[in-house]
Write a protein that holds these residues in place. Sequence first.
Motif, PDB file in Angstrom:
ATOM      1  N   ILE A  36       0.853  -1.190   0.000  1.00 33.44           N
ATOM      2  CA  ILE A  36       0.000   0.000   0.000  1.00 33.44           C
ATOM      3  C   ILE A  36       0.886   1.237   0.000  1.00 33.44           C
ATOM      4  O   ILE A  36       0.784   2.091  -0.853  1.00 33.44           O
ATOM      5  N   THR A  37       1.738   1.311   1.016  1.00 32.80           N
ATOM      6  CA  THR A  37       2.617   2.472   1.146  1.00 32.80           C
ATOM      7  C   THR A  37       3.646   2.194   2.230  1.00 32.80           C
ATOM      8  O   THR A  37       3.512   1.251   3.004  1.00 32.80           O
ATOM      9  N   ASP A  38       4.652   3.019   2.270  1.00 33.79           N
ATOM     10  CA  ASP A  38       5.618   3.015   3.363  1.00 33.79           C
ATOM     11  C   ASP A  38       5.243   4.129   4.329  1.00 33.79           C
ATOM     12  O   ASP A  38       4.558   5.083   3.952  1.00 33.79           O
ATOM     13  N   TYR A  39       5.695   4.006   5.564  1.00 35.26           N
ATOM     14  CA  TYR A  39       5.518   5.082   6.533  1.00 35.26           C
ATOM     15  C   TYR A  39       6.762   5.136   7.409  1.00 35.26           C
ATOM     16  O   TYR A  39       7.517   4.173   7.503  1.00 35.26           O
ATOM     17  N   ALA A  40       6.980   6.294   8.018  1.00 29.27           N
ATOM     18  CA  ALA A  40       8.182   6.514   8.818  1.00 29.27           C
ATOM     19  C   ALA A  40       7.849   6.572  10.301  1.00 29.27           C
ATOM     20  O   ALA A  40       6.788   7.053  10.701  1.00 29.27           O
ATOM     21  N   LYS A 134      15.406   7.527  11.397  1.00 28.94           N
ATOM     22  CA  LYS A 134      14.097   7.237  10.811  1.00 28.94           C
ATOM     23  C   LYS A 134      14.024   5.755  10.495  1.00 28.94           C
ATOM     24  O   LYS A 134      14.962   5.177   9.948  1.00 28.94           O
ATOM     25  N   ILE A 135      12.935   5.166  10.864  1.00 31.39           N
ATOM     26  CA  ILE A 135      12.679   3.754  10.588  1.00 31.39           C
ATOM     27  C   ILE A 135      11.536   3.716   9.576  1.00 31.39           C
ATOM     28  O   ILE A 135      10.519   4.391   9.767  1.00 31.39           O
ATOM     29  N   ILE A 136      11.699   2.949   8.531  1.00 27.19           N
ATOM     30  CA  ILE A 136      10.667   2.853   7.498  1.00 27.19           C
ATOM     31  C   ILE A 136      10.025   1.470   7.562  1.00 27.19           C
ATOM     32  O   ILE A 136      10.723   0.456   7.621  1.00 27.19           O
ATOM     33  N   LEU A 171       2.718  10.727   6.257  1.00 24.96           N
ATOM     34  CA  LEU A 171       3.233   9.457   6.765  1.00 24.96           C
ATOM     35  C   LEU A 171       4.746   9.478   6.998  1.00 24.96           C
ATOM     36  O   LEU A 171       5.284   8.589   7.636  1.00 24.96           O
ATOM     37  N   HIS A 172       5.428  10.504   6.478  1.00 24.23           N
ATOM     38  CA  HIS A 172       6.891  10.544   6.553  1.00 24.23           C
ATOM     39  C   HIS A 172       7.464  11.770   7.258  1.00 24.23           C
ATOM     40  O   HIS A 172       8.672  11.840   7.467  1.00 24.23           O
TER      41      HIS A 172
END
Length: 178
Positions: A36-40, A134-136, A171-172
């Motif tokens: 779906i997507t990445d988030y941080a 930052k963790i993705i 999200l980031h």
Amino acid sequence: IQLIAMPRLFNLTNREADITVTLTLPQRGRLVSRRITDYALGLFASESYLRDRGTPTDKDDLKSHRFINYIDDLLFTSELNYLDEVVDNPATLFNSSSIVAQMFAVKAGAGIAVLPYFMASLYPDIRPVLPEIKIIRSWWLNIHEEQKDLARIRLVADYVHKELNSKQQHLHTLGSSS
């Protein structure tokens, strides 16, 4: 539509759910999956905690701070074990299986936690700690292959995908929510 937000895995093959959103790509089953997507995520603490305990200036400073984390024995996926990526043997003051409970513990000044940017940005009194860390993570949408062409399933899956992708900046970063 019923939305179940529980820290457990649902079996699509047994029809426990029509669609799941997971932190890992399923490794077995007759599923159709798409990212779906990445988030941080980052380290966050309340203004009051930082005022009382000091603001860490590097990773070594983290050793002298208190942390809020998940309960190791209740992690349903290794993707949630992100504090260990940042700090060796963190001194945890409060552990919870709920990210919402962790966020409110941060807000109350109990310590530092790894929180998603989209949650931390909701509270102006929560500040980033060492913003360079930052963790993705990724969210995956999963559907049983026999249901992928059902209109009701496609409609919900496409909506979830579209909405989350439209929120990329939120999200980031700590930008404003929309």
